[in-house]
Enzyme design. Sequence first.
Site, PDB file in Angstrom:
ATOM      1  N   LYS A  44      12.905 -10.276  30.772  1.00  0.00           N
ATOM      2  CA  LYS A  44      12.864  -8.776  30.990  1.00  0.00           C
ATOM      3  C   LYS A  44      11.292  -8.334  31.232  1.00  0.00           C
ATOM      4  O   LYS A  44      10.876  -7.312  31.251  1.00  0.00           O
ATOM      5  CB  LYS A  44      12.697  -8.093  29.549  1.00  0.00           C
ATOM      6  N   LYS A  46       8.770  -9.296  29.640  1.00  0.00           N
ATOM      7  CA  LYS A  46       8.150  -8.748  28.500  1.00  0.00           C
ATOM      8  C   LYS A  46       7.288 -10.214  27.782  1.00  0.00           C
ATOM      9  O   LYS A  46       8.098 -10.999  27.737  1.00  0.00           O
ATOM     10  CB  LYS A  46       8.854  -8.232  27.508  1.00  0.00           C
TER      11      LYS A  46
HETATM   12  N1  CTP Z   1      10.589   1.510  16.072  1.00  0.00           N
HETATM   13  C1  CTP Z   1      10.552   2.626  15.069  1.00  0.00           C
HETATM   14  N2  CTP Z   1       9.388   3.310  14.927  1.00  0.00           N
HETATM   15  C2  CTP Z   1       8.121   2.973  15.935  1.00  0.00           C
HETATM   16  C3  CTP Z   1       8.390   1.897  16.642  1.00  0.00           C
HETATM   17  C4  CTP Z   1       9.493   1.128  16.643  1.00  0.00           C
HETATM   18  O1  CTP Z   1      11.328   3.127  14.351  1.00  0.00           O
HETATM   19  N3  CTP Z   1       7.010   3.688  15.723  1.00  0.00           N
HETATM   20  C5  CTP Z   1      11.887   0.817  16.000  1.00  0.00           C
HETATM   21  C6  CTP Z   1      12.224   0.924  17.287  1.00  0.00           C
HETATM   22  O2  CTP Z   1      12.938   2.091  17.764  1.00  0.00           O
HETATM   23  C7  CTP Z   1      13.426  -0.454  17.343  1.00  0.00           C
HETATM   24  C8  CTP Z   1      12.580  -1.342  16.418  1.00  0.00           C
HETATM   25  O3  CTP Z   1      11.817  -0.526  15.474  1.00  0.00           O
HETATM   26  O4  CTP Z   1      14.496   0.188  16.906  1.00  0.00           O
HETATM   27  C9  CTP Z   1      12.074  -2.607  16.812  1.00  0.00           C
HETATM   28  O5  CTP Z   1      11.110  -2.194  17.974  1.00  0.00           O
HETATM   29  P1  CTP Z   1      10.393  -2.647  18.877  1.00  0.00           P
HETATM   30  O6  CTP Z   1      10.572  -2.491  20.475  1.00  0.00           O
HETATM   31  O7  CTP Z   1      10.043  -4.235  18.648  1.00  0.00           O
HETATM   32  O8  CTP Z   1       8.736  -2.198  18.468  1.00  0.00           O
HETATM   33  P2  CTP Z   1       7.868  -1.042  19.504  1.00  0.00           P
HETATM   34  O9  CTP Z   1       6.518  -0.825  18.606  1.00  0.00           O
HETATM   35  O10 CTP Z   1       8.468   0.162  19.821  1.00  0.00           O
HETATM   36  O11 CTP Z   1       7.378  -1.989  20.512  1.00  0.00           O
HETATM   37  P3  CTP Z   1       7.425  -1.456  22.124  1.00  0.00           P
HETATM   38  O12 CTP Z   1       5.960  -0.635  22.006  1.00  0.00           O
HETATM   39  O13 CTP Z   1       6.710  -2.869  22.684  1.00  0.00           O
HETATM   40  O14 CTP Z   1       8.370  -0.647  22.604  1.00  0.00           O
END
Ligand code: CTP
Length: 155
Positions: A44, A46
């Site tokens: 992806k 990433k």
């Molecule tokens: N999640 C959440 N609240 C946040 C960050 C993440 O509820 N502040 C949830 C996301 O919606 C997802 C899960 O945690 O269902 C895993 O999220 P992930 O994508 O690994 O983390 P993110 O912090 O959102 O990472 P990125 O910034 O790379 O998108």
Amino acid sequence: MTTVLTYGTFDLFHIGHLRLLERLGAMGDRLIVGVSTDEFNAGKGKSTVVPYDDRAAIVGAIKGVDLVLPEQSWEQKRLDIVEHGVDVFVMGDDWAGKFDDLADLCRVEYLPRTKGISTTGLKEMLRVLDPNHVEEMQDALRVVSRLLDHYRDLT
Ligand code: CTP
């Protein structure tokens, strides 16, 4: 018995991840978390700071998480739902609507994200320690210093 399933990268595990897993744990009797592998993320475009084995170990150590499995492809969700008898598929609302096609197999829900925290934000903060970024800052300081010398020569 209600089985809940979610997927995520969970890099630089933070309070938003914990709050999500806590809420998912309270939604059923068994919580399964698919943690995306480094290879799947690479596909992806990433990359993660923390490698898969460590991310999986951290998620698996959270109270309420019963099983961690590797997320290796987009297609596996349907197979996982059937294989593990999943009743509810849940994701954070950054994915709202994206997995509605799974509703023929189980309930599909999206939970609000915790505000003010994300892996992307944490990575941005860590960027100040990146040697390339430090070099950029040093270059910028050299330019400012030359401009100041030039200004001094003029006055
Ligand atoms: N999640 C959440 N609240 C946040 C960050 C993440 O509820 N502040 C949830 C996301 O919606 C997802 C899960 O945690 O269902 C895993 O999220 P992930 O994508 O690994 O983390 P993110 O912090 O959102 O990472 P990125 O910034 O790379 O998108």
